[in-house]
Design a protein around this motif. Sequence first.
Motif, PDB file in Angstrom:
ATOM      1  N   GLY A  49       0.824  -1.204   0.000  1.00 26.97           N
ATOM      2  CA  GLY A  49       0.000   0.000   0.000  1.00 26.97           C
ATOM      3  C   GLY A  49       0.855   1.250   0.000  1.00 26.97           C
ATOM      4  N   THR A  50       1.955   1.212   0.765  1.00 29.15           N
ATOM      5  CA  THR A  50       2.867   2.354   0.781  1.00 29.15           C
ATOM      6  C   THR A  50       3.499   2.562  -0.586  1.00 29.15           C
ATOM      7  OG1 THR A  50       3.375   1.979   3.125  1.00 29.15           O
ATOM      8  CG2 THR A  50       4.946   3.280   1.854  1.00 29.15           C
ATOM      9  N   MET A  51       3.888   1.475  -1.242  1.00 31.25           N
ATOM     10  CA  MET A  51       4.475   1.601  -2.577  1.00 31.25           C
ATOM     11  C   MET A  51       3.486   2.200  -3.570  1.00 31.25           C
ATOM     12  SD  MET A  51       6.923  -1.662  -3.383  1.00 31.25           S
ATOM     13  CE  MET A  51       5.586  -2.828  -3.249  1.00 31.25           C
ATOM     14  N   ARG A  52       2.244   1.755  -3.516  1.00 25.59           N
ATOM     15  CA  ARG A  52       1.237   2.303  -4.438  1.00 25.59           C
ATOM     16  C   ARG A  52       1.045   3.798  -4.201  1.00 25.59           C
ATOM     17  NH1 ARG A  52      -1.346  -2.690  -3.355  1.00 25.59           N
ATOM     18  NH2 ARG A  52      -2.559  -1.735  -1.690  1.00 25.59           N
ATOM     19  N   ALA A  53       0.981   4.182  -2.919  1.00 29.37           N
ATOM     20  CA  ALA A  53       0.804   5.600  -2.603  1.00 29.37           C
ATOM     21  C   ALA A  53       2.008   6.415  -3.055  1.00 29.37           C
ATOM     22  CB  ALA A  53       0.593   5.770  -1.100  1.00 29.37           C
ATOM     23  N   GLN A  54       3.206   5.886  -2.861  1.00 27.89           N
ATOM     24  CA  GLN A  54       4.397   6.611  -3.280  1.00 27.89           C
ATOM     25  C   GLN A  54       4.451   6.772  -4.796  1.00 27.89           C
ATOM     26  OE1 GLN A  54       7.730   4.532  -1.564  1.00 27.89           O
ATOM     27  NE2 GLN A  54       7.486   5.524   0.443  1.00 27.89           N
ATOM     28  N   HIS A  55       4.089   5.719  -5.522  1.00 26.28           N
ATOM     29  CA  HIS A  55       4.109   5.817  -6.987  1.00 26.28           C
ATOM     30  C   HIS A  55       3.037   6.782  -7.496  1.00 26.28           C
ATOM     31  CE1 HIS A  55       7.149   2.990  -8.447  1.00 26.28           C
ATOM     32  NE2 HIS A  55       6.871   2.242  -7.386  1.00 26.28           N
ATOM     33  N   GLU A  56       1.953   6.931  -6.749  1.00 21.25           N
ATOM     34  CA  GLU A  56       0.925   7.891  -7.153  1.00 21.25           C
ATOM     35  C   GLU A  56       1.332   9.328  -6.831  1.00 21.25           C
ATOM     36  OE1 GLU A  56      -2.534   6.653  -5.102  1.00 21.25           O
ATOM     37  OE2 GLU A  56      -2.873   4.854  -6.340  1.00 21.25           O
ATOM     38  N   GLN A  57       2.080   9.503  -5.753  1.00 21.06           N
ATOM     39  CA  GLN A  57       2.419  10.844  -5.291  1.00 21.06           C
ATOM     40  C   GLN A  57       3.758  11.352  -5.817  1.00 21.06           C
ATOM     41  OE1 GLN A  57       2.329  10.347  -1.069  1.00 21.06           O
ATOM     42  NE2 GLN A  57       0.115  10.007  -0.974  1.00 21.06           N
ATOM     43  N   ARG A  58       4.602  10.458  -6.289  1.00 18.97           N
ATOM     44  CA  ARG A  58       5.927  10.842  -6.763  1.00 18.97           C
ATOM     45  C   ARG A  58       6.011  10.665  -8.278  1.00 18.97           C
ATOM     46  NH1 ARG A  58       9.726   8.385  -1.854  1.00 18.97           N
ATOM     47  NH2 ARG A  58       8.336   9.129  -0.171  1.00 18.97           N
ATOM     48  N   HIS A  59       6.757  11.547  -8.905  1.00 24.63           N
ATOM     49  CA  HIS A  59       6.814  11.586 -10.365  1.00 24.63           C
ATOM     50  C   HIS A  59       8.259  11.548 -10.827  1.00 24.63           C
ATOM     51  CE1 HIS A  59       2.539  12.767 -10.267  1.00 24.63           C
ATOM     52  NE2 HIS A  59       2.899  13.523  -9.235  1.00 24.63           N
ATOM     53  N   LEU A  60       8.488  10.761 -11.874  1.00 22.86           N
ATOM     54  CA  LEU A  60       9.825  10.621 -12.433  1.00 22.86           C
ATOM     55  C   LEU A  60      10.050  11.684 -13.495  1.00 22.86           C
ATOM     56  CD1 LEU A  60      12.339   8.804 -12.279  1.00 22.86           C
ATOM     57  CD2 LEU A  60      11.349   7.436 -14.143  1.00 22.86           C
TER      58      LEU A  60
END
Length: 202
Positions: free
Chosen positions: A55-66
């Motif tokens: 769940g943390t990984m999903r949230a991080q990928h949604e909130q962080r941008h490459l």
Amino acid sequence: MSVITGLWRWRHNPLRRATDLVEAWGTLLAALLLALAAPAAGAVGGAVVDSSLRGTMRAQHEQRHLTTAVVTGRPPGSHRRAYDPESARPHDPGSRVSAIWQAPDGSRRTGTLHAPERDPRAGTTFRAWTDANGEPVAAPMNPVTARIHAVLAGSVTAALAAALVLCGRRLFVRRLILARHRRLDQAWARTGPDWGRTGADS
């Protein structure tokens, strides 16, 4: 197996005390808990941590941008540090650089970033992560790291469960031993004064 064999031998042994049988059954229960409950607790603990980290990984990928950053130089006051294998400072193969990058809204940002290369030149590009406002952030957790953390959490949970079972068994056996000693003291209090006498007038 030795516990089961011990239980079988105690069934009709004339020297068997009630506490002996209780201790044998307690040992069998502890062995079953170590074989079944401790691994189950570890599996549950690892699964809970794994689910949380996913769940943390999903949230991080949604909130962080490459984004792609371009090196413009070195930040003011920075200097190169030679790698010293005897130094207590952990070796960092990257370096701090001044760079420009694009925020998620398309605006241009400048600042200091951590480049993966040790000595990048001006114009060198590298991948960087930003938040929704374009500020630099760490990369999201990757699945391998999450899996390692979950496995470690499961292992620690199983070890703690096993330690709890062993401590419980130790306390249980200690109480049985104290009960045996009390019974021996009581028996000796009844028979001790007459020890060695053959009759009341001896």
